[in-house]
Design a protein around this motif. Structure first.
Motif, PDB file in Angstrom:
ATOM      1  N   UNK A   1       0.822  -1.214   0.000  1.00 49.29           N
ATOM      2  CA  UNK A   1       0.000   0.000   0.000  1.00 49.29           C
ATOM      3  C   UNK A   1       0.852   1.259   0.000  1.00 49.29           C
ATOM      4  N   UNK A   2       1.970   1.187   0.714  1.00 51.70           N
ATOM      5  CA  UNK A   2       2.820   2.366   0.703  1.00 51.70           C
ATOM      6  C   UNK A   2       3.953   2.233  -0.293  1.00 51.70           C
ATOM      7  N   UNK A  23      -1.306   7.443  -2.496  1.00 53.53           N
ATOM      8  CA  UNK A  23      -2.252   8.376  -1.897  1.00 53.53           C
ATOM      9  C   UNK A  23      -1.765   9.827  -1.905  1.00 53.53           C
ATOM     10  N   UNK A  28       0.040  18.111  -3.334  1.00 51.77           N
ATOM     11  CA  UNK A  28       1.105  17.912  -2.342  1.00 51.77           C
ATOM     12  C   UNK A  28       2.417  17.540  -3.024  1.00 51.77           C
ATOM     13  N   UNK A  44      -9.252  21.155   0.071  1.00 51.88           N
ATOM     14  CA  UNK A  44      -9.016  19.743  -0.272  1.00 51.88           C
ATOM     15  C   UNK A  44     -10.306  18.967  -0.523  1.00 51.88           C
TER      16      UNK A  44
ATOM     17  N   UNK B   1      -0.459  13.564   4.589  1.00 54.82           N
ATOM     18  CA  UNK B   1      -1.314  13.112   3.495  1.00 54.82           C
ATOM     19  C   UNK B   1      -2.698  12.786   4.034  1.00 54.82           C
ATOM     20  N   UNK B   2      -3.697  13.393   3.424  1.00 53.68           N
ATOM     21  CA  UNK B   2      -5.045  13.239   3.946  1.00 53.68           C
ATOM     22  C   UNK B   2      -5.686  11.886   3.613  1.00 53.68           C
ATOM     23  N   UNK B   3      -5.642  11.450   2.351  1.00 52.24           N
ATOM     24  CA  UNK B   3      -6.392  10.231   2.039  1.00 52.24           C
ATOM     25  C   UNK B   3      -5.747   8.999   2.690  1.00 52.24           C
ATOM     26  N   UNK B   5      -4.271   5.200   2.984  1.00 55.02           N
ATOM     27  CA  UNK B   5      -3.466   4.479   1.989  1.00 55.02           C
ATOM     28  C   UNK B   5      -4.290   3.457   1.207  1.00 55.02           C
ATOM     29  N   UNK B  41     -12.466  10.685   0.143  1.00 52.39           N
ATOM     30  CA  UNK B  41     -11.249  10.077   0.699  1.00 52.39           C
ATOM     31  C   UNK B  41     -10.446  11.099   1.493  1.00 52.39           C
ATOM     32  N   UNK B  42     -10.392  12.347   0.988  1.00 55.28           N
ATOM     33  CA  UNK B  42      -9.670  13.391   1.733  1.00 55.28           C
ATOM     34  C   UNK B  42     -10.321  13.645   3.088  1.00 55.28           C
ATOM     35  N   UNK B  43     -11.639  13.479   3.144  1.00 55.64           N
ATOM     36  CA  UNK B  43     -12.367  13.642   4.407  1.00 55.64           C
ATOM     37  C   UNK B  43     -12.384  12.346   5.218  1.00 55.64           C
TER      38      UNK B  43
END
Ligand SMILES: Cc1cc2nc3c(=O)[nH]c(=O)nc-3n(C[C@H](O)[C@H](O)[C@H](O)COP(=O)(O)OP(=O)(O)OC[C@H]3O[C@@H](n4cnc5c(N)ncnc54)[C@H](O)[C@@H]3O)c2cc1C
Ligand code: FES
Ligand code: FES
Lengths: 166, 287
Positions: A1-2, A23, A28, A44, B1-3, B5, B41-43
Motif C-alpha cells: 500500500x505504501x 495516496x 502535495x 481539499x 497526506x489526507x487520504x 493508503x 477520501x480526503x475527508x
C-alpha cells in the motif's frame, strides 16, 4: 500500500521524475516534492479552487487527483506565468493594477482559471467572467475587482493581438 | 497526506477492470473523474483499500450514435457531453443539463459514469437519465445487463450496481429537439448542486410523443412527475393547463420533500421551475 510509484511529470516545461505513494495528492507532490508552493491548498474538497493548475491544457483541481494519475502529463502552475515582477503575464498585471487581490491566497487559482478561460473566450461579458470564476472562492476582495481585472486583461490582450497584425 | 493508503491499479481495458474487481471485491473502488470519490477520501469518509483507475481505459470514453440511440461511454467527461455537436443534435436536454454541473474545472474531470454511480439525488445527470428513460449498460462477471434509469437509483448515493460490476455506457433515446426541451434548476450559487431541478421534454400542441417531466433534488432519488405528465398527455397546451401541471409538479415535490429546505418551499420552487421549463420547452417547439 505504501509502495512507491515512479511518476514522470512535465511541469512548466521541465521534466521531473518523482517517487510517490499512491495516496499522495498531486497538489502535495507539486508543493512538497517539487517545492512549487505557488499552488495553494485550501479546502481539499474541490470547492475553493486555490489548487487550480492547468493539466494538458485544461484547468483542474490538483487536490482531487493523485500524483500517480498525472504520470506523463504536462502541467502548468502559476510559477510558469512570469520569471519575476518585471514580466508579469497580462492577467497578473491586470490583477495588480485593478486591486484584484488582497491576501493573495486565492490568487494563483484565480489567475490560472482566468487565463484558461480567456484562451477559450477572449472577449467575454461580465456575466461570463463571473461564471468562469464561480468555482474559485475569495474571502477578501468581494470579487468586483477580480472581475474588473479579468475584463482589463481581456481588453489588453485583444489590443496586443490587434497590434501584432498592424 | 489526507487520504488513507490504498493500492493503485491502472488497467487499460474493461476485461482487466473486471478481473481486478473480481480479485479485490468490496475492498476495491473504481476511480473515474475523482470529483466525488477523492473529496470523500480526503475527508476519510471513504477508505477503499484498492483503487482501480478507469482513466486509462480508452474504450470507455465515447460519444456515438447507434440507430435511434445516443451512446455515452462511462468515462466521457461532463465537458465533452456539454459541448458535443452530436449530443446537442440527438439529445439537447442532456447537453443543457451537463453544462450546469459544478464549475469548469469539475466538468473537465468529472464523468457520466461517475456521476450516475455516485447517485447524488441533487445531481443533474441522474435526473436527465430518469426523464429520458435512458438505459444503463452494466458489465460484470455474469456478462452484460441493461437497467432502465428508473430502476437504477436505489436511494441516497445508492444504485443497484453490484460491487463486482462496472457501468459501461448509457443509452439515451435520440429524440432530437423535436419535442421542446428544457432543464431548469435553482441553486444558491452558480455551480452548486441544485436545490430543485426540473427537466422537461414537451411536444407542442396536439402531440404527446416524448413527453416527460423529471425532478431532481427533492427526495432520495430523481423521479417522474406522473400527475403532471398525465395532465399534458392529451396534447393541450393552454396557459391554464400548463399552470395546473406546474402546480401538480409542486404538489408531488411537497410529498417527496426532504433535505436543505422545508417541503413547502421546495414545492413552491418546483412549481415555479416547472412553469418556466414548460415555457422554454414550448418556445423551442416553435409554437
Ligand atoms: C466542487 C464540486 C461541485 C460539484 N457540483 C456538482 C453539481 O452541481 N452537479 C453534479 O451533478 N455534480 C457535481 N459535482 C460532482 C461531479 O459531477 C462528479 O464528477 C460526479 O459526481 C462523480 O463523477 P466522477 O467521474 O468524478 O466519479 P468519481 O468521483 O471518480 O467516482 C464516484 C463514484 O462512482 C463510482 N464509479 C465511477 N465510475 C464508475 C463506473 N464506470 N462504474 C461503476 N462505478 C463507478 C466510484 O467508484 C465512486 O464510488 C461536484 C463536485 C465538486 C468537487
Ligand atoms: S484545495 Fe483544491 S479546490 Fe480547494
Ligand atoms: S485575496 Fe484573499 S482570498 Fe482572495
Amino acid at each position: 500500500m505504501n509502495q512507491h510509484h515512479e511518476v514522470r511529470l512535465n511541469v512548466n516545461g521541465t521534466e521531473h521524475t518523482v517517487s510517490v505513494p499512491p495516496r499522495k495528492l498531486l497538489v502535495d507532490c507539486l508543493r512538497e516534492d517539487l517545492r512549487l508552493t505557488g499552488t495553494h491548498v485550501g479546502c481539499e474538497q474541490g470547492v475553493c479552487g486555490a489548487c487550480t493548475i492547468i493539466m494538458d491544457g485544461q484547468n483542474v483541481r490538483s487536490c482531487l487527483m493523485f500524483a500517480v494519475q498525472a504520470d506523463g502529463a504536462s502541467i502548468e502552475t502559476i510559477e510558469s506565468l512570469a520569471s519575476g515582477p518585471e514580466d508579469l503575464h497580462p492577467v497578473q498585471q491586470a490583477f495588480v493594477d485593478c486591486h484584484g487581490l488582497q491576501c493573495g491566497f486565492c490568487t494563483p487559482g484565480m489567475v490560472l482559471a482566468a487565463k484558461s478561460f480567456l484562451e477559450q473566450n477572449p472577449s467575454p461579458t461580465d456575466d461570463e467572467i463571473r461564471e468562469a470564476i464561480a468555482g474559485n472562492i475569495c474571502r477578501c476582495t468581494g470579487y468586483t475587482f477580480i472581475v474588473d481585472a479579468i475584463r482589463t486583461a481581456a481588453e489588453r490582450m485583444a489590443g496586443e493581438e490587434a497590434g501584432q497584425h498592424v | 497526506m489526507k487520504p488513507p493508503p490504498f493500492e493503485y491499479f491502472s488497467p487499460t481495458s474493461v476485461d482487466e477492470c473486471l478481473t481486478l474487481l473480481a480479485e479485490h471485491g468490496e475492498d476495491a473502488k473504481l476511480l473515474a473523474g475523482g470529483q466525488s470519490l477523492v473529496p470523500l477520501m480526503n475527508l476519510r469518509l471513504a477508505a477503499p483499500e484498492v483503487l482501480i483507475d478507469l482513466n486509462g481505459v480508452d474504450e470507455l470514453a465515447r460519444i456515438d450514435r447507434d440507430d435511434g440511440e445516443l451512446v455515452i461511454g462511462a468515462m466521457t467527461r461532463h465537458r465533452d457531453v456539454a459541448s458535443s455537436e452530436l449530443v446537442r443534435e440527438a439529445c439537447p436536454l442532456l447537453a443543457e443539463a451537463a453544462a450546469l454541473i459544478g464549475y469548469p474545472a469539475i466538468r473537465n474531470r468529472g464523468t457520466m459514469g461517475g456521476s450516475l454511480s455516485h447517485a447524488d439525488p441533487a445531481a443533474e445527470l441522474p435526473c436527465v437519465t430518469t426523464t429520458l428513460d435512458a438505459e444503463m449498460v452494466v458489465v460484470g462477471p455474469g456478462g452484460r445487463r441493461s437497467i432502465p434509469a428508473r430502476d437504477f437509483f436505489a436511494g441516497h448515493f445508492t444504485t443497484v450496481l453490484e460491487p463486482s460490476e462496472l457501468l459501461l455506457e448509457v443509452r439515451f433515446p435520440a429524440h432530437g429537439g423535436g419535442p421542446g426541451w428544457s432543464f431548469h434548476e435553482f441553486s444558491r450559487k452558480s455551480g452548486d448542486f441544485a436545490l430543485v431541478a426540473v427537466a422537461v421534454q414537451l411536444p407542442g400542441d396536439g402531440a404527446s410523443a416524448g413527453l416527460a417531466i423529471g425532478v431532481g433534488g427533492v427526495g432520495d432519488r430523481p423521479w417522474r412527475a406522473d400527475a403532471a405528465e398525465g395532465l399534458l398527455a392529451g396534447g393541450q397546451r393552454g396557459d391554464e393547463l400548463l399552470q395546473q401541471a406546474a402546480d401538480a409538479v409542486g404538489a408531488q415535490a411537497r410529498e417527496h420533500g426532504e433535505g436543505h429546505a422545508d417541503n413547502d418551499y421546495r414545492g413552491h420552487v418546483a412549481a415555479t421551475l416547472a412553469r418556466r421549463a414548460f415555457a422554454t420547452a414550448l418556445e423551442r417547439t416553435g409554437r
